[in-house]
Design a protein around this motif. Sequence first.
Motif, PDB file in Angstrom:
ATOM      1  N   ASN A 125       0.498  -1.242  -0.338  1.00  7.54           N
ATOM      2  CA  ASN A 125      -0.487  -0.293   0.159  1.00  7.54           C
ATOM      3  C   ASN A 125       1.145   0.866   0.026  1.00  7.54           C
ATOM      4  O   ASN A 125       2.030   1.039   0.863  1.00  7.54           O
ATOM      5  CB  ASN A 125      -0.643   0.162   1.048  1.00  7.54           C
ATOM      6  CG  ASN A 125      -2.121   0.980   1.083  1.00  7.54           C
ATOM      7  OD1 ASN A 125      -1.549   2.083   0.450  1.00  7.54           O
ATOM      8  ND2 ASN A 125      -3.260   0.586   1.956  1.00  7.54           N
ATOM      9  N   ASP A 170      -1.938   1.891  -4.647  1.00  6.95           N
ATOM     10  CA  ASP A 170      -3.072   2.756  -4.109  1.00  6.95           C
ATOM     11  C   ASP A 170      -4.691   1.806  -4.377  1.00  6.95           C
ATOM     12  O   ASP A 170      -5.635   1.587  -4.443  1.00  6.95           O
ATOM     13  CB  ASP A 170      -3.228   3.246  -5.057  1.00  6.95           C
ATOM     14  CG  ASP A 170      -4.145   4.960  -4.324  1.00  6.95           C
ATOM     15  OD1 ASP A 170      -3.845   4.534  -2.713  1.00  6.95           O
ATOM     16  OD2 ASP A 170      -4.848   5.894  -5.124  1.00  6.95           O
ATOM     17  N   LYS A 202      -6.653   2.389  -2.071  1.00  2.00           N
ATOM     18  CA  LYS A 202      -7.824   3.165  -1.891  1.00  2.00           C
ATOM     19  C   LYS A 202      -8.806   3.537  -3.458  1.00  2.00           C
ATOM     20  O   LYS A 202      -9.768   3.559  -3.376  1.00  2.00           O
ATOM     21  CB  LYS A 202      -7.105   4.655  -1.319  1.00  2.00           C
ATOM     22  CG  LYS A 202      -6.635   5.210  -0.137  1.00  2.00           C
ATOM     23  CD  LYS A 202      -6.558   6.536   0.413  1.00  2.00           C
ATOM     24  CE  LYS A 202      -5.326   7.366  -0.755  1.00  2.00           C
ATOM     25  NZ  LYS A 202      -5.454   8.045  -0.587  1.00  2.00           N
ATOM     26  N   GLN A 203      -7.433   3.055  -3.945  1.00  6.65           N
ATOM     27  CA  GLN A 203      -8.535   2.290  -5.663  1.00  6.65           C
ATOM     28  C   GLN A 203      -8.616   0.942  -6.028  1.00  6.65           C
ATOM     29  O   GLN A 203      -7.669   0.084  -6.815  1.00  6.65           O
ATOM     30  CB  GLN A 203      -8.114   3.111  -7.002  1.00  6.65           C
ATOM     31  CG  GLN A 203      -7.433   4.486  -6.705  1.00  6.65           C
ATOM     32  CD  GLN A 203      -8.934   5.438  -6.816  1.00  6.65           C
ATOM     33  OE1 GLN A 203      -9.964   5.004  -6.602  1.00  6.65           O
ATOM     34  NE2 GLN A 203      -9.069   6.052  -6.164  1.00  6.65           N
ATOM     35  N   PRO A 204      -9.788   0.205  -4.945  1.00 11.14           N
ATOM     36  CA  PRO A 204      -9.556  -1.301  -5.120  1.00 11.14           C
ATOM     37  C   PRO A 204      -9.594  -2.101  -6.447  1.00 11.14           C
ATOM     38  O   PRO A 204      -8.631  -2.869  -6.761  1.00 11.14           O
ATOM     39  CB  PRO A 204     -10.594  -1.252  -3.889  1.00 11.14           C
ATOM     40  CG  PRO A 204     -10.609  -0.835  -3.323  1.00 11.14           C
ATOM     41  CD  PRO A 204     -10.530   0.749  -4.177  1.00 11.14           C
ATOM     42  N   GLU A 205     -10.314  -1.477  -7.118  1.00 10.48           N
ATOM     43  CA  GLU A 205     -10.365  -2.241  -8.768  1.00 10.48           C
ATOM     44  C   GLU A 205      -9.061  -1.997  -9.051  1.00 10.48           C
ATOM     45  O   GLU A 205      -9.136  -2.927  -9.849  1.00 10.48           O
ATOM     46  CB  GLU A 205     -11.534  -1.459  -9.294  1.00 10.48           C
ATOM     47  CG  GLU A 205     -12.952  -1.321  -8.343  1.00 10.48           C
ATOM     48  CD  GLU A 205     -14.019  -1.152  -9.126  1.00 10.48           C
ATOM     49  OE1 GLU A 205     -14.135  -0.476 -11.001  1.00 10.48           O
ATOM     50  OE2 GLU A 205     -15.717  -1.805  -8.900  1.00 10.48           O
ATOM     51  N   ALA A 206      -8.920  -1.233  -9.472  1.00  8.07           N
ATOM     52  CA  ALA A 206      -7.213  -0.615 -10.175  1.00  8.07           C
ATOM     53  C   ALA A 206      -6.081  -1.556  -9.272  1.00  8.07           C
ATOM     54  O   ALA A 206      -5.813  -2.224 -10.152  1.00  8.07           O
ATOM     55  CB  ALA A 206      -6.586   0.534 -10.470  1.00  8.07           C
ATOM     56  N   ALA A 207      -5.914  -1.668  -8.304  1.00  6.77           N
ATOM     57  CA  ALA A 207      -5.301  -2.559  -7.409  1.00  6.77           C
ATOM     58  C   ALA A 207      -5.466  -4.232  -7.284  1.00  6.77           C
ATOM     59  O   ALA A 207      -4.183  -5.115  -7.844  1.00  6.77           O
ATOM     60  CB  ALA A 207      -5.614  -2.047  -5.911  1.00  6.77           C
ATOM     61  N   THR A 223      -9.279  -4.038  -0.056  1.00  7.18           N
ATOM     62  CA  THR A 223     -10.230  -2.628   0.536  1.00  7.18           C
ATOM     63  C   THR A 223      -9.258  -2.071   1.027  1.00  7.18           C
ATOM     64  O   THR A 223      -7.544  -2.178   0.345  1.00  7.18           O
ATOM     65  CB  THR A 223     -10.620  -3.210   0.966  1.00  7.18           C
ATOM     66  OG1 THR A 223     -10.147  -3.348   2.978  1.00  7.18           O
ATOM     67  CG2 THR A 223     -11.401  -4.075   0.936  1.00  7.18           C
ATOM     68  N   PRO A 224      -9.033  -0.638   0.709  1.00  7.34           N
ATOM     69  CA  PRO A 224      -8.627   0.684   1.684  1.00  7.34           C
ATOM     70  C   PRO A 224      -7.669   0.215   2.880  1.00  7.34           C
ATOM     71  O   PRO A 224      -6.882   0.617   2.844  1.00  7.34           O
ATOM     72  CB  PRO A 224      -9.295   1.717   1.487  1.00  7.34           C
ATOM     73  CG  PRO A 224     -10.499   1.370   0.367  1.00  7.34           C
ATOM     74  CD  PRO A 224     -10.691   0.275   1.133  1.00  7.34           C
TER      75      PRO A 224
END
Length: 468
Positions: free
Chosen positions: A186, A211, A213-218, A244-245
Motif C-alpha cells: 500500500n 494505491d 484506496k482504488q481497490p478495483e485498479a489494485a 480494500t483501502p
Amino acid sequence: MTALARALGPLLLLVVLACAAQAADYTAPSYAGGPSYADVLSGKYKPSVSPYSGQPQPQGPAPAPGPAPGPAAHAPGHHAHHPAPAAARPEHAVSEAVTHFSLDVAKDVLARVPGNAVVSPIGVANLLSLLHQGADRLSDTSAQLEDRLYLDRETSRLGVPRLLQNAVTKRNAKSVLENANTLFVNEQWTLKKPFLQLAQYDYGMNVSSLDFKQPEAAVAAINKWASDATHSRIPSLVSPGAVTPRTSLVLASAMYFRGVWKYMFDASKNVQKTFSTSPSRNATVFMMQQLGDFRVGELPDLEAQWLELPFDGDHFSLVLVLPDRRHGLGELLQRLTPRHVAAMLTDSPARRTLITLPRFTLSTDASLGRTLKTLGMKALFARDAKLRGVSDNALSVSDVIHKAEMKVDEQGATASAASAVLVNTLSLISFTEDMKFFADHPFLALIVDRNSKVPLFIGRVAEPIEGF
C-alpha cells in the motif's frame, strides 16, 4: 502511529498464491541461478548485501559455523517440538519439513473440497516462512509458525526459499518450473527496510507499490501479474472484494510448471475403460496406455501401489498413488507421510509395466485461512498478529487465497517436441508385462522435484476426462 492508522485500526494483510501445472511443450527463458542449496545450509554462501542492514557484506570465505543456537523462545504455555537449528539439520531435513507441511495442507483441503482438487503448498510455505521472519520472536505467531512449518526461524530463512529456487533452476527447453514472488505494498504505508531487504535478497521478492484506496485498479494490477506469471492459466487471482483501502500488503506467489513426458503416450493406443468415480457411479472414459520400463512399487502399510512417470530431463516426475481398495483414497491420504514420499523417489530399478491411465484436469480455488487455523496458526489471523518486524503498525492476515490447476494428457508436447523419446511402438495385442498399473478408481497425483523429493503439486483425481 498516523491519524489514518488510528482511524482504520488494525491493518489487513492479504496473502495470495496462484499455481498452474500442465504437461505440455515449452521453451524456457534463460535463468541465472543463485547459490546452491547445500552452500546456503553449510554457511559457504553469503550475500554481497546484508538483508538486515543493507550494507555490503565482507567478501571472502564465510566463517566456520559456530555453536548451534538453542531453540527459539516460545510464548508461555506453548509446547512446540522445538525444531533443530540450521547447523544441526542436514539438507534433507528441510525437504522433509516442507513435505510434512505440504501434506498437512493437502490433507485438510482435499478432505473439504469434493471431486477433483489440487494444491501447491510449497508456495504457501515460502510466504509463511517470510512472515515468520517478521514476527515478534516471543509471540504466539512466531511459535505457531515454527511449530507448523517444522523449522526454526533461521533454518526456515536459509532453507525454504533456496529449496524453491533450486527447483526453479532445474529446467531444460521442454520441462520448466517457474516461480514469481511479489510484495504489493500500500503506497500509504512504509514497511521496515530490513524486512524489505530480507524479502528481496533471501526470498527473491519483487516489490510493487499500489494505491489500495482504488481497490478495483489494485485488483486489476494483481490479477494481471498472476496471469502473466502463470502464462494466462490463472487470469483472475483476487476478487474485487478481497482488496480494500484497509489492505496494507499483499504477498503474492505464483508457480507455473509445464513438462514433456520423457516417454510419451500414443493417443492412437487409447482404450475405452470404466472408471469408478464413487461407490454408486461409474464413468466410461478413454484411457492412455503404454508399455515400458518404469519405476513402480507397493506401499504395503498404506495398501497402495505407486508409479513414477518422469518428465524430460529427469528433474521432475509425476508420481501416482493408487489405493488397493477402490474407494480408500481418503484414508490413504490421511496416513501418507514424508517417509512414504521419499521412499517412492528413492532410486530403484525400473520394471516392465503396462500403464493404463486416464487423462485428467484438476482445479481448485480455495481460501486457506481455515486450513491454516485448523493446523494451529490462529495467531496469524488475530487482530494484531505481532508482525513488528514487518511494520510498527498492527497487522493482521485477512486471508490466504489459493488457486491451483493441473492438466495431464497423453501428448505432453506439441509437434515441435521432436526430441521426446517414443517407446510405445507395439500393438496392444502384443503387450506382455511383468507389472500392471491400472488407474480405474480415484488416485493421488503428485508433481515432485526429484532432487529434493518435495511435492510441488498434490492432487486428487476423482473424475477423469470422459471424452476421447
